[in-house]
Design an enzyme around this catalytic site. Structure first.
Site, PDB file in Angstrom:
ATOM      1  N   GLY A 150     -21.858 -16.118  18.625  1.00 47.69           N
ATOM      2  CA  GLY A 150     -22.275 -14.709  18.615  1.00 47.69           C
ATOM      3  C   GLY A 150     -21.641 -13.901  19.726  1.00 47.69           C
ATOM      4  N   GLY A 160     -18.900 -12.332  19.533  1.00 49.03           N
ATOM      5  CA  GLY A 160     -18.108 -11.205  19.032  1.00 49.03           C
ATOM      6  C   GLY A 160     -16.660 -11.542  18.750  1.00 49.03           C
ATOM      7  N   SER A 161     -16.409 -12.653  18.061  1.00 54.32           N
ATOM      8  CA  SER A 161     -15.012 -12.971  17.762  1.00 54.32           C
ATOM      9  C   SER A 161     -14.411 -11.942  16.805  1.00 54.32           C
ATOM     10  CB  SER A 161     -14.872 -14.387  17.195  1.00 54.32           C
ATOM     11  OG  SER A 161     -15.690 -14.535  16.077  1.00 54.32           O
ATOM     12  N   SER A 162     -15.222 -11.366  15.901  1.00 52.87           N
ATOM     13  CA  SER A 162     -14.680 -10.369  14.959  1.00 52.87           C
ATOM     14  C   SER A 162     -14.251  -9.105  15.687  1.00 52.87           C
ATOM     15  CB  SER A 162     -15.712  -9.962  13.912  1.00 52.87           C
ATOM     16  OG  SER A 162     -16.339 -11.065  13.387  1.00 52.87           O
ATOM     17  N   ALA A 212     -13.473  -8.842  18.853  1.00 51.75           N
ATOM     18  CA  ALA A 212     -12.347  -9.145  19.749  1.00 51.75           C
ATOM     19  C   ALA A 212     -11.043  -9.221  18.957  1.00 51.75           C
ATOM     20  CB  ALA A 212     -12.603 -10.451  20.503  1.00 51.75           C
ATOM     21  N   ASP A 256     -19.831  -3.658  20.191  1.00 49.41           N
ATOM     22  CA  ASP A 256     -18.987  -4.824  20.463  1.00 49.41           C
ATOM     23  C   ASP A 256     -17.509  -4.421  20.586  1.00 49.41           C
ATOM     24  OD1 ASP A 256     -19.093  -4.108  17.784  1.00 49.41           O
ATOM     25  OD2 ASP A 256     -19.436  -6.132  17.021  1.00 49.41           O
TER      26      ASP A 256
HETATM   27  O1  PMV Z   1     -25.556 -10.067  16.805  1.00 48.13           O
HETATM   28  P1  PMV Z   1     -24.659  -9.275  17.695  1.00 48.13           P
HETATM   29  O2  PMV Z   1     -24.459  -9.907  19.029  1.00 48.13           O
HETATM   30  O3  PMV Z   1     -23.392  -8.865  17.037  1.00 48.13           O
HETATM   31  O4  PMV Z   1     -25.457  -7.925  18.042  1.00 48.13           O
HETATM   32  C1  PMV Z   1     -25.919  -7.051  17.065  1.00 48.13           C
HETATM   33  C2  PMV Z   1     -26.528  -5.850  17.714  1.00 48.13           C
HETATM   34  C3  PMV Z   1     -27.194  -4.885  16.750  1.00 48.13           C
HETATM   35  O5  PMV Z   1     -27.687  -3.791  17.523  1.00 48.13           O
HETATM   36  C4  PMV Z   1     -28.369  -5.529  16.062  1.00 48.13           C
HETATM   37  C5  PMV Z   1     -26.226  -4.373  15.701  1.00 48.13           C
HETATM   38  C6  PMV Z   1     -25.206  -3.380  16.204  1.00 48.13           C
HETATM   39  O6  PMV Z   1     -24.173  -3.214  15.538  1.00 48.13           O
HETATM   40  O7  PMV Z   1     -25.424  -2.719  17.234  1.00 48.13           O
END
Ligand code: PMV
Length: 325
Positions: free
Chosen positions: A110, A112-114, A116, A157
């Site tokens: 989780g 954030g490889s996508s 990045a 992200d």
């Molecule tokens: O699951 P992650 O780490 O990609 O975080 C998602 C965060 C959310 O607020 C639930 C969704 C978003 O795009 O902000």
């Protein structure tokens, strides 16, 4: 003759506070994680898009550029292919490219490889064509592609991957402010369970439809915690930040996005002396974070997480954003 290539790299991310509320226009705080994805791009002289991304489970993928985005796309190529299609809509080219990627991290945690890979590719591609995009222009290009792929998302992200550091963020990159941070004393624990972010975002959307007043007031309370956390972080007040983490976690539980495993890791961190702990990201699995005061308390918290089945992730936070290598 092989044409010259451009390589760029972008970091992963870790949400600190404000998840879910940020999807509805509220602020969040996110930090970049020193696990990076490298993407190299070169022109290939033919009208074909070719990609090799063994770390993303993809080898020798190719398509003519007029077919980009058509048919079912394998998971590893989606973000890159749809970004490339958006790029060609804006800057048409006859000649295709070869893309190769190399990742420091697995897509399971989780981190954030996508985002990045999307940002690193966008940076390498626009540099290859000598387009000097600002961070905001790069963000807009990447955000379009992310919405093409998953339909939802605040873009927090992407901002972490582009700007790096620790950011106060209002979507979609309306406000991006770097916080004054040298060191963030946080332990990161992985539950062992992969979360599916779009599913959780849609679940919260459903809840907001059925209980609009309750969910709106939860989001407002999360918003206040984020504002208070900016002050705590800027003052290096880690006990204060811990207290805000605990309050944020209670609100996330009310949204129904925590899980037994997350709760177990969070509770054991608190028992081991952390001032505050919460899930990080969409919830349902992935990672939790806990503050610590001293190096000794750090190792107590790490042992407590491991003792209940979690995996401590040795990541460095507040990492630099995208760069051409
Ligand atoms: O699951 P992650 O780490 O990609 O975080 C998602 C965060 C959310 O607020 C639930 C969704 C978003 O795009 O902000």
């Amino acid at each position: 003759m092989i044409k010259p290539s451009i390589t760029s790299s972008a970091p992963g991310k870790l949400m600190l506070l404000g998840e879910h509320a940020v999807v509805y226009g509220h602020p969040c705080i996110v930090t970049a994680v020193d696990q990076r994805i490298q993407v190299s791009v070169r022109k290939n002289g033919v009208d074909v898009f070719h990609m090799d991304a063994p770390d993303l489970g993809l080898t020798a993928y190719s398509k003519t550029i007029c077919d980009l985005g058509k048919k079912e796309l394998p998971k590893g190529v989606r973000f890159v292919e749809l970004l490339y299609r958006r790029f060609l809509d804006q800057y048409p080219q006859k000649e295709g490219i070869v893309v190769t990627t190399k990742s420091d991290f697995a897509d399971t945690f989780g981190f954030g490889s996508s985002s990045a890979v999307t940002v690193a590719f966008a940076k390498a591609l626009t540099t290859l064509y000598n387009l000097n995009l600002t961070n905001k222009q790069l963000f807009d290009l990447c955000y379009q592609a992310v919405l093409d792929v998953q339909g939802v998302g605040s873009g927090f992200d992407l901002a972490a991957a582009i700007w790096g550091g620790t950011l106060y963020y209002i979507p979609p990159a309306k406000v991006v402010t770097k916080l004054k941070v040298n060191h963030l004393p946080l332990v990161v624990g992985y539950t062992g369970i992969k979360a599916d972010t779009p599913t959780l975002v849609r679940m919260v959307a459903g809840l907001k439809d059925t209980k609009p007043r309750l969910i709106t007031s939860i989001f407002k309370n999360i918003n206040h915690l984020v504002e208070a956390a900016v002050v705590s972080i800027n003052q290096s007040d880690w006990t204060g930040l811990g207290d805000l983490f605990n309050q944020n976690q209670q609100l996330l539980k009310q949204l129904g996005v925590s899980s037994t495993e997350l709760d177990r890791l969070i509770q054991s961190s608190l028992k081991a002396g952390s001032a505050g702990a919460k899930l990080s990201g969409a919830g349902g699995g992935d990672c939790m974070i806990a503050t610590y005061q001293y190096d000794q308390s750090k190792s107590h918290i790490e042992s407590a997480i491991t003792a209940v089945g979690g995996q401590v992730m040795p990541v460095v936070l507040n990492a630099p954003g995208v760069r051409v290598e």
